[in-house]
Scaffold this active site. Structure first.
Site, PDB file in Angstrom:
ATOM      1  NE  ARG A  43      -7.015  11.975  10.168  1.00 14.67           N
ATOM      2  CZ  ARG A  43      -5.889  11.600   9.607  1.00 14.67           C
ATOM      3  NH1 ARG A  43      -4.817  11.350  10.361  1.00 14.67           N
ATOM      4  NH2 ARG A  43      -5.801  11.444   8.297  1.00 14.67           N
ATOM      5  CB  THR A 310      -0.184   4.486  11.280  1.00 18.27           C
ATOM      6  OG1 THR A 310      -0.397   5.516  10.314  1.00 18.27           O
ATOM      7  CG2 THR A 310      -1.288   4.525  12.305  1.00 18.27           C
ATOM      8  CB  THR A 328      -0.656   8.050  12.335  1.00 15.15           C
ATOM      9  OG1 THR A 328       0.339   8.065  11.313  1.00 15.15           O
ATOM     10  CG2 THR A 328      -1.785   8.987  11.958  1.00 15.15           C
ATOM     11  CG  ASP A 352      -3.933  11.379   5.418  1.00 13.84           C
ATOM     12  OD1 ASP A 352      -3.314  10.894   4.469  1.00 13.84           O
ATOM     13  OD2 ASP A 352      -4.078  10.781   6.501  1.00 13.84           O
ATOM     14  CB  SER A 381      -7.956   8.767   9.186  1.00 15.58           C
ATOM     15  OG  SER A 381      -7.148   7.712   9.662  1.00 15.58           O
ATOM     16  CB  SER A 382      -6.662   4.532   5.757  1.00 15.15           C
ATOM     17  OG  SER A 382      -6.945   5.047   4.489  1.00 15.15           O
ATOM     18  N   GLY A 402      -0.303   1.389   8.088  1.00 10.89           N
ATOM     19  CA  GLY A 402      -0.138   1.040   6.686  1.00 10.89           C
ATOM     20  C   GLY A 402      -0.843   1.930   5.683  1.00 10.89           C
ATOM     21  N   GLY A 403      -1.224   3.182   6.050  1.00 13.96           N
ATOM     22  CA  GLY A 403      -1.859   4.062   5.069  1.00 13.96           C
ATOM     23  C   GLY A 403      -3.133   3.448   4.526  1.00 13.96           C
TER      24      GLY A 403
END
Length: 499
Positions: A43, A310, A328, A352, A381-382, A402-403
């Site tokens: 990340r 993403t 992403t 984010d 993050s999702s 998809g966030g």
């Protein structure tokens, strides 16, 4: 092996899927190897010049300050050092060749390019130079060449990740950031580390659920949701109002704790009870099977956007090693800034973070402390790449873009396979739903063709909106025959293939 294939695919997508595939972003790679799962966290993180309130006066999604320190190259290199079999150069060089020689533009990419180039907000001249088509618009069948990106990839292939983090590519990013008012410096790149982390583990109706740990919220939130759901029998049809309502109530509660507690584990203490069966049972007891719970009532101590572009892919090899990888740039095309001379697009992942500390609103803005901006911190993050196993054998490899909808997309696929016995393609094709606590709204696919269902849900107290959700490219391993079944999601673009 599967890790080699995932690395080569990730670099290839950095060329052919520039809106989300990347070397200028970050993500998570879940690996299953002989029954032992692990997670590689690459990340992005905040640069040293970042401050807690830097976005308090407003968030510019295309601002140079929205870029976090990229993690993809370090992350793929770490995974390679632990599990790769082929030479690093042999995994990166094919992507460099694609960029140098050119690749055929397909229809989705042509349409996406023409849309982003027609947008007046796309102001970066280097972006327009690199991705614009001289004298016209892009169409399917055109050839795109990216020579600067090819040079960068060749440098990474020949000299490894240090080329990007301490070498010539780092100099180019530092120069770009200083020129346009960004925050990333060469020293930030030199300090960046990818992490190998212990996955989040849970169980659901006898199946092992293995997901990415914080700073991903995916594994924790998914396990919490499934732990709640395990307290109920799903004995009504999958697309009945009863089932959709129950899933919405579970999702609503899981996302409250996502907002309240989750962030970078090196900056925030993540409560262990979030993945416990006892805690989930307590939350489940508050669910009314016939009436929606107002979201505001679930977190009275809180006053009360996340990008959706993403990409996810799943890989399995002949020996059963499996990879679930999601990475992403945040928004589609990141912050629409191309690093001059390096040819890659920068992320806008800084958005984010909880950009307005202390302000959590009914519109969906979250301002809780766990995910506030701080130098060197990784933003929440999702992303939710997961592995599902049974009796020590891999069963399901999946994830999605998809966030904030990502976790609920994955939840849908898992429920479809485990509770409803669907084969892989049916599980991926089935209509999905999403509830993220705030805004207090149930998003549902294909509402126009199901007006009676929508009315039932409204009578139960839900505000319902239409949506299209996710892109869950999935692999299912038949437990009886060992056959691999790939299921591509037609909501965006992609395919299943065996080699």
């Amino acid at each position: 092996n599967a890790v080699d294939a995932a690395i080569a695919t990730a670099f290839g997508l950095a060329v052919t899927h520039p809106s989300a595939g990347n070397i200028g972003g970050g993500g998570f790679m879940m690996v299953w190897n002989k029954g032992e799962p692990t997670c590689f966290d690459y990340r992005e993180m905040a640069p040293a010049l970042a401050t807690r309130t830097m976005f308090a006066d407003g968030t510019d999604w295309q601002s140079p300050t929205s870029a976090g320190v990229p993690g993809t190259v370090r992350g793929l290199a770490l995974a390679h050092s632990k599990h790769g079999k082929l030479k690093w150069k042999d995994l990166v060089a094919p992507a460099a060749k694609l960029a140098h020689d050119g690749f055929v533009v397909n229809d989705p990419l042509a349409r996406a390019l023409n849309k982003i180039l027609a947008d007046s907000k796309t102001t970066n001249t280097e972006f327009r130079r690199v991705y614009g088509k001289p004298g016209g618009t892009w169409k399917a069948g055109d050839t795109m060449k990216l020579p600067d990106l090819a040079n960068t990839l060749n440098g990474i292939a020949d000299f490894g990740p240090d080329y990007f983090y301490t070498g010539p590519a780092a100099d180019l990013l530092d120069k770009e950031m200083r020129a346009i008012g960004g925050l990333i410096r060469k020293s930030d790149l030199a300090k960046y580390e990818a992490k190998e982390r212990k996955p989040i583990r849970g169980s659901y109706r006898g199946f092992d659920i293995i997901g990415a740990p914080p700073p991903s919220s995916g594994g924790t939130t998914l396990v919490l949701a499934l732990n709640m759901l395990e307290n109920f029998k799903l004995d009504q049809p999958r697309q009945s109002a009863d089932t959709i309502h129950l899933l919405a109530e579970v999702q609503r509660r899981a996302y409250v704790d996502r907002a309240r507690h989750l962030g970078d584990p090196e900056f925030a203490t993540i409560p262990e009870h979030l993945t416990s069966k006892a805690y989930a049972k307590k939350l489940a007891a508050g669910i009314d099977r016939h009436k929606a719970t107002p979201s505001a009532s679930l977190a009275p101590e809180l006053t009360i956007r996340e990008g959706d572009s993403t990409t996810h892919f799943s890989v399995i090899d002949k020996d059963g090693m499996a990879v679930s990888q999601t990475y992403t740039l945040e928004n589609a095309w990141g912050n629409r800034i191309v690093v001059r001379g390096a040819g890659y697009i920068l992320n806008n992942e800084m958005t984010d973070f909880n950009t307005h500390p202390g302000t959590t609103s009914t519109s969906g803005r979250i301002g809780t402390p766990a995910n506030e901006v701080a130098p060197g911190k990784r933003m929440l993050s999702s992303m939710c790449p997961i592995l599902v196993a049974k009796d020590g054998k891999i069963l399901l490899v999946t994830g999605s873009p998809g966030g904030r909808t990502i976790i609920n997309t994955v939840l849908s696929v898992v429920v479809n396979v485990i509770d409803y016995g669907m084969e892989a393609q049916a599980a991926v094709n089935e209509p999905r739903q999403h509830h993220q606590w705030f805004p207090d709204r149930l998003s549902l696919e294909r509402t126009k063709s199901r007006p009676d269902l929508v009315q039932q849900l409204k009578r139960m107290g839900h505000t319902v909106s239409d949506s299209r959700q996710g892109d869950a490219h999935t692999i299912y391993v038949d437990p009886k025959t060992g056959t691999f079944r790939g299921a591509a999601d037609t909501r965006r673009d992609g395919k299943a293939a065996g080699y």
